[in-house]
Enzyme design. Structure first.
Site, PDB file in Angstrom:
ATOM      1  N   ARG A 104       0.810  -1.209   0.000  1.00  0.00           N
ATOM      2  CA  ARG A 104       0.000   0.000   0.000  1.00  0.00           C
ATOM      3  C   ARG A 104       0.856   1.277   0.000  1.00  0.00           C
ATOM      4  O   ARG A 104       0.684   2.161  -0.839  1.00  0.00           O
ATOM      5  CB  ARG A 104      -0.880  -0.021   1.250  1.00  0.00           C
ATOM      6  N   THR A 105       1.800   1.345   0.915  1.00  0.00           N
ATOM      7  CA  THR A 105       2.633   2.544   1.015  1.00  0.00           C
ATOM      8  C   THR A 105       3.496   2.709  -0.245  1.00  0.00           C
ATOM      9  O   THR A 105       3.665   3.801  -0.768  1.00  0.00           O
ATOM     10  CB  THR A 105       3.529   2.468   2.267  1.00  0.00           C
ATOM     11  N   LYS A 127      22.900 -10.144   0.788  1.00  0.00           N
ATOM     12  CA  LYS A 127      24.290 -10.616   0.765  1.00  0.00           C
ATOM     13  C   LYS A 127      25.111  -9.958   1.857  1.00  0.00           C
ATOM     14  O   LYS A 127      26.330 -10.092   1.887  1.00  0.00           O
ATOM     15  CB  LYS A 127      24.925 -10.316  -0.603  1.00  0.00           C
ATOM     16  N   HIS A 176       6.453   7.013  10.988  1.00  0.00           N
ATOM     17  CA  HIS A 176       5.842   6.866   9.673  1.00  0.00           C
ATOM     18  C   HIS A 176       5.185   8.211   9.362  1.00  0.00           C
ATOM     19  O   HIS A 176       3.963   8.356   9.371  1.00  0.00           O
ATOM     20  CB  HIS A 176       4.800   5.738   9.736  1.00  0.00           C
ATOM     21  N   ARG A 194      11.179   2.169   3.198  1.00  0.00           N
ATOM     22  CA  ARG A 194      10.651   1.506   4.385  1.00  0.00           C
ATOM     23  C   ARG A 194      11.656   0.425   4.771  1.00  0.00           C
ATOM     24  O   ARG A 194      12.284  -0.200   3.910  1.00  0.00           O
ATOM     25  CB  ARG A 194       9.298   0.864   4.123  1.00  0.00           C
TER      26      ARG A 194
END
Ligand code: ZN
Lengths: 306, 163
Positions: A55-56, A84, A133, A105
């Site tokens: 969604r974000t 890695k 957020h 994010r």
């Protein structure tokens, strides 16, 4: 007075002044009324999702494309070199050489601030673990203003998991700027943490704690619902006991204020029943859409184009 | 312990153990923190004589540790480092068996590298980088604020130091 957010990182709502916030909301409002499909043409957004959040991510990427910009990035860390063992610092330093602005994010708290140290390009935090957020908080404020005509002095109830929910913490902190009267509705074990309450007290914000929605629903202008997750309870019996207390049903809306609007950061599970959706009080889908305009405004402001 | 408070024995003992000609006495260290301070200031590796006393009775702290370093005058910068481990500590600079300077340590407003964030989900515990904490002193409590994960901790919650 417009503030200059050019080249600024948007990491934590606490770093934005009231003037900054109002400026962002105003620019988002203008973009909502009048789209600017060429504003960011030639610019590239790095969409770096070290933790999946469809969604974000889609909201950021659509915001960039609606302004005429383009997007590179990844939606899943398993395909990047982080797997890695590359440090976040190195990853962002390299990506910063390709793009003009980064939306990210990451599951770890403080990752956005770390990323900002690796590059001169603006970083927009789309969630760093349980920490911040800010675009969610800004779209919440935008939505409150849109449906009430103002933010100042409103009566706002925040319901659900107030202990662990970063959304509810940031919203309460942001509302300090707007002299809100706050009502915290949660089971005792999930009430608003002390450090936030202390912050509110220090800023002379009036708030009260409640155990059920009915106590306050007829008084408030905004009912901000959030989800209570069963796994937050050490005792499953306690969850069974309280879970139905925090479900909003249409029958509870009979005596609410006419202007009362219900918000929810989504996704919801069962905390708002479907029959509420068709009432004039439901405003959570409009809220979700507003994320697009807030993110457009932030992209354009940090790139110095508004 | 309280019946010892006024015991002359205590004063005599403290004096005998701690009389030094030149150097520094770090007093009023909260009991249990002295070893970490010695490590932090690298007092064990500078060839000076270091004496460590633990669990002395103390009015303010109940129990305290004391460190004595001979032939070394602690710099204000070193003293401030002590502050984060022992906010109540006092520093006595000794010359010719006399205290020529005595001051309380002061916590720096920003502490870099020294503290390890207690939050396992903090980026600082998952990436090779230095930590940064803002400090906030309120009477006898010291709060530290991680600039990365933005969590606030009581000084007592910090269990690990980057020494
Ligand atoms: Zn931290």
């Amino acid at each position: 007075m417009p503030t200059n957010l050019k080249n600024k990182d948007i990491i934590s709502i606490k770093e934005l002044t009231k003037t900054d916030i109002l400026n962002i909301l105003e620019k988002a409002q203008k973009l909502k009324q009048k789209p600017q499909p060429k504003l960011l043409s030639g610019y590239v957004l790095g969409s770096c999702f070290f933790e999946p959040s469809t969604r974000t991510r889609l909201s950021f990427e659509t915001a960039m494309k609606k302004l005429g910009g383009s997007v590179i990035g990844f939606a899943d860390p398993s395909i990047t070199s982080t797997k890695k063992g590359e440090s976040l610092y190195d990853s962002i330093k390299i990506i910063g050489q390709y793009v003009d602005v980064i939306a990210m994010r990451h599951p770890l708290e403080g990752s956005a601030r770390r990323a900002a140290e690796a590059t001169d390009k603006p970083i927009i935090n789309g969630g760093d673990g349980a920490n911040q957020h800010p675009t969610q908080t800004l779209l919440d404020l935008f939505t409150i203003k849109e449906c009430q005509g103002k933010i100042e002095g409103l009566k706002i109830a925040i319901v659900g998991d107030l202990k662990y929910g970063r959304t509810t913490h940031s919203l309460a902190q942001a509302l300090i700027n707007f002299n809100a009267r706050l009502y915290f509705v949660a089971p005792e074990s999930l009430q608003m943490p002390e450090h936030i309450c202390n912050e509110l007290k220090a800023k002379k914000i009036i708030f009260s704690k409640h155990k059920n929605i009915e106590e306050i629903i007829n008084e408030v202008d905004i009912l901000y619902m959030t989800r209570i997750q069963g796994e937050r309870f050490p005792d499953p019996m306690e969850y069974e006991r309280i879970k139905n207390v925090y479900i909003l049903k249409e029958s509870m809306l009979n005596n609410v204020k006419k202007n009362m609007r219900i918000l929810h950061p989504l996704p919801r599970v069962n905390e708002i029943t479907a029959d509420v959706d068709n009432t004039k009080h439901a405003y959570y889908f409009e809220q979700a859409e507003n994320g697009l305009y807030i993110r457009q405004a932030l992209l354009a402001l940090t790139l110095g184009k508004l | 312990m309280s019946n010892q408070k006024k015991s002359p024995l205590k004063d005599i003992r403290a004096y005998k153990v701690f009389a030094i000609k030149e150097g520094t006495v770090i007093d009023h260290i909260k009991a249990g923190k002295a070893l970490q301070i010695i490590e932090l200031l690298k007092l064990d590796s500078n060839n000076k004589i270091v004496t460590l006393g633990m669990n002395f009775p103390s009015k303010a702290l109940k129990k305290k540790d004391i460190i004595k370093v001979e032939q070394k005058e602690l710099t204000p910068e070193e003293a401030n480092k002590v502050a984060i481990l022992a906010p109540q500590a006092t520093i006595n600079i000794i010359q010719d068996f006399k205290v020529v300077k005595k001051f309380k340590v002061k916590i720096p407003t920003l502490v870099e590298k020294l503290l390890i964030c207690p939050n396992p989900k903090c980026i600082t515990n998952n990436e090779n980088m230095i930590t940064r904490f803002k400090t906030n002193v309120n009477k006898n409590s010291v709060k530290v604020h991680c600039e990365y994960c933005e969590k606030i901790f009581d000084q007592n919650e910090i269990k690990n130091y980057n020494i």
